[in-house]
Enzyme design. Structure first.
Site, PDB file in Angstrom:
ATOM      1  N   ARG A  86      53.692 -12.365  66.390  1.00  0.00           N
ATOM      2  CA  ARG A  86      53.197 -11.139  67.046  1.00  0.00           C
ATOM      3  C   ARG A  86      51.957 -11.433  67.899  1.00  0.00           C
ATOM      4  O   ARG A  86      51.764 -10.839  68.958  1.00  0.00           O
ATOM      5  CB  ARG A  86      52.905 -10.069  65.992  1.00  0.00           C
ATOM      6  CG  ARG A  86      52.676  -8.702  66.605  1.00  0.00           C
ATOM      7  CD  ARG A  86      52.584  -7.617  65.562  1.00  0.00           C
ATOM      8  NE  ARG A  86      51.447  -7.816  64.667  1.00  0.00           N
ATOM      9  CZ  ARG A  86      51.177  -7.042  63.619  1.00  0.00           C
ATOM     10  NH1 ARG A  86      51.962  -6.015  63.345  1.00  0.00           N
ATOM     11  NH2 ARG A  86      50.137  -7.269  62.848  1.00  0.00           N
ATOM     12  N   LYS A 186      49.464  -5.742  69.654  1.00  0.00           N
ATOM     13  CA  LYS A 186      48.225  -5.495  68.908  1.00  0.00           C
ATOM     14  C   LYS A 186      47.060  -5.787  69.867  1.00  0.00           C
ATOM     15  O   LYS A 186      46.316  -6.768  69.720  1.00  0.00           O
ATOM     16  CB  LYS A 186      48.178  -6.342  67.636  1.00  0.00           C
ATOM     17  CG  LYS A 186      47.364  -5.647  66.553  1.00  0.00           C
ATOM     18  CD  LYS A 186      47.719  -6.128  65.167  1.00  0.00           C
ATOM     19  CE  LYS A 186      46.708  -5.645  64.146  1.00  0.00           C
ATOM     20  NZ  LYS A 186      46.704  -4.198  63.928  1.00  0.00           N
ATOM     21  N   GLU A 222      52.720   7.121  65.086  1.00  0.00           N
ATOM     22  CA  GLU A 222      52.094   6.413  63.961  1.00  0.00           C
ATOM     23  C   GLU A 222      50.671   6.895  63.789  1.00  0.00           C
ATOM     24  O   GLU A 222      50.176   7.689  64.599  1.00  0.00           O
ATOM     25  CB  GLU A 222      52.165   4.899  64.168  1.00  0.00           C
ATOM     26  CG  GLU A 222      51.461   4.389  65.411  1.00  0.00           C
ATOM     27  CD  GLU A 222      51.695   2.897  65.640  1.00  0.00           C
ATOM     28  OE1 GLU A 222      52.808   2.534  66.075  1.00  0.00           O
ATOM     29  OE2 GLU A 222      50.784   2.100  65.417  1.00  0.00           O
TER      30      GLU A 222
HETATM   31  C1  COI Z   1      45.547  -4.030  59.823  1.00  0.00           C
HETATM   32  O1  COI Z   1      46.175  -3.248  59.133  1.00  0.00           O
HETATM   33  O2  COI Z   1      45.366  -5.210  59.482  1.00  0.00           O
HETATM   34  C2  COI Z   1      44.970  -3.620  61.111  1.00  0.00           C
HETATM   35  O3  COI Z   1      44.667  -4.461  61.910  1.00  0.00           O
HETATM   36  C3  COI Z   1      44.715  -2.181  61.371  1.00  0.00           C
HETATM   37  C4  COI Z   1      43.262  -1.884  61.395  1.00  0.00           C
HETATM   38  C5  COI Z   1      43.037  -0.453  61.761  1.00  0.00           C
HETATM   39  C6  COI Z   1      42.561  -2.218  60.108  1.00  0.00           C
END
Ligand code: COI
Length: 365
Positions: A86, A186, A222
């Site tokens: 990803r 991401k 989401e």
């Molecule tokens: C994760 O779940 O690792 C993320 O990167 C989301 C973040 C908002 C803590």
């Protein structure tokens, strides 16, 4: 100064703590190979000039993954290869060169191995790893940066939310991402937009927000940091299908596979409107690396609020995933990867020198 050691009286929350090591690697588009040799160096400031492309144009991506110590004292990474893939896809989406997946794995594994002493005891938390890549080139005009950096750091963490029971969500008539945008990557820029909405939720005593689609059709997308699953009358489990607005969550995929292949449950990946959820929903849960699997206890929308009992299905999925992550149950999917701990003389040296503000000890990779 290192602050990785929590005080005994304080439960580990999901909060940043400085730890001794980080991994750094610099890249240049006009060079072959693009990525230089990586180094493990003491955690600390990174050089970044004000005109660096990341600061104006947000050209950066990140990841989040966890290492966990089991009752057998072994440390396991969960689905690190999926994070590596990803990370590559996210970088490609925003026009940065991919960081080679095998080097991502080595960097994450090397960091966790050097930080083994900071991986909490079994059942007491996990070691969260945050890989990051961004443009460093100073740019005034809008262009893809030709110089960039990849960094990996991490720290021990506990539960994301103070209450372990579940989360209360505010459904907002707003979108996190739009078709054609970067929602499935991401990308760093995907997260700032949710902060004002999260503040609004907090003012109402709620934990997070649930975004709808950008087209205004009322479809659930989401939350600010997790994927959403609704449980409808009759036990139907529904989650929005992946498209360019939904992050392809690794815990989302794990929950679907565990539900289907280990628990024999049917999970439908289909559009789910907020109206259907409010009228036919009997429960819900969210998935994410940091959140793991969290039941939704309340869903508040403009006109009404639904309260839910903690979902039994969510509990079973969570238990199965947590069992695999911690090594407490067999891993039929081959998702975990054991990390050998290393303690070289450099570990002690680097920690000591950072604590005393001295020169950095470095290890090339
Ligand atoms: C994760 O779940 O690792 C993320 O990167 C989301 C973040 C908002 C803590």
């Amino acid at each position: 100064m290192m602050d990785a050691e929590p005080r005994d009286s304080e439960p580990l929350g999901f909060a940043f703590r400085r730890t001794p090591w980080m991994f750094r690697c610099l890249g240049e588009a006009d060079r072959e190979p693009v990525w230089g040799p990586g180094r493990f160096v003491p955690y600390g400031d990174i050089p970044l000039e004000p005109a660096a492309a990341i600061l104006s144009y947000g050209c950066g991506v990140f990841e989040g993954l966890k290492a966990e110590r089991g009752e057998d004292d072994r440390i396991r990474l969960f689905r690190v290869d999926a994070n590596a893939a990803r990370f590559r896809r996210s970088a490609e989406r925003i026009g940065l060169p991919a960081f080679p997946e095998e080097r991502f794995l080595a960097a994450v594994e090397g960091l966790v191995a050097r930080s083994a002493d900071l991986v909490p005891p079994a059942g007491a938390g996990t070691f969260y790893v945050r890989p990051l890549m961004h443009g460093t080139e100073p740019l005034l005009g809008h262009a893809a940066p030709r110089r960039f950096a990849a960094t990996v750091y991490g720290c021990p963490v506990g539960d994301y939310f103070r209450s372990r029971d579940g989360v209360r969500l505010l459904a907002v008539d707003a979108a996190r991402a739009a078709p054609g945008g970067t929602g499935s990557a991401k990308a760093i820029g995907n997260y700032a937009g949710a902060l004002a909405w999260r503040r609004r939720a907090a003012e109402r005593g709620l934990d997070d927000v649930l975004f709808l689609d950008a087209a205004g059709t009322g479809r659930i997308s989401e939350t600010a940091g997790s994927n959403f699953f609704g449980i409808l009358e009759g036990g139907e489990i529904v989650t929005p299908p992946l498209d360019d607005t939904i992050l392809a969550g690794i815990t989302r995929d794990s929950a679907i596979r565990v539900a289907r292949e280990l628990l024999g449950l049917e999970v439908l990946e289909r559009p789910l409107s907020i109206d259907e959820m409010l009228s036919r929903g009997v429960g819900a849960f969210c998935t994410g690396t940091a959140w793991t699997v969290v039941p939704v206890l309340a869903l508040e929308a403009t006109a009404c609020r639904r309260d839910f009992e903690p979902s039994e299905v969510a509990g079973r999925i969570r238990q199965a995933i947590r069992g695999i992550q911690s090594g407490a149950r067999p891993d039929p999917f081959g998702w975990t990867r054991e990390v050998p701990s290393i303690r070289s003389k450099h570990d002690t040296e680097a920690t000591h020198r950072t604590d005393t503000g001295g020169d950095a000890a470095e290890e090339a990779m």
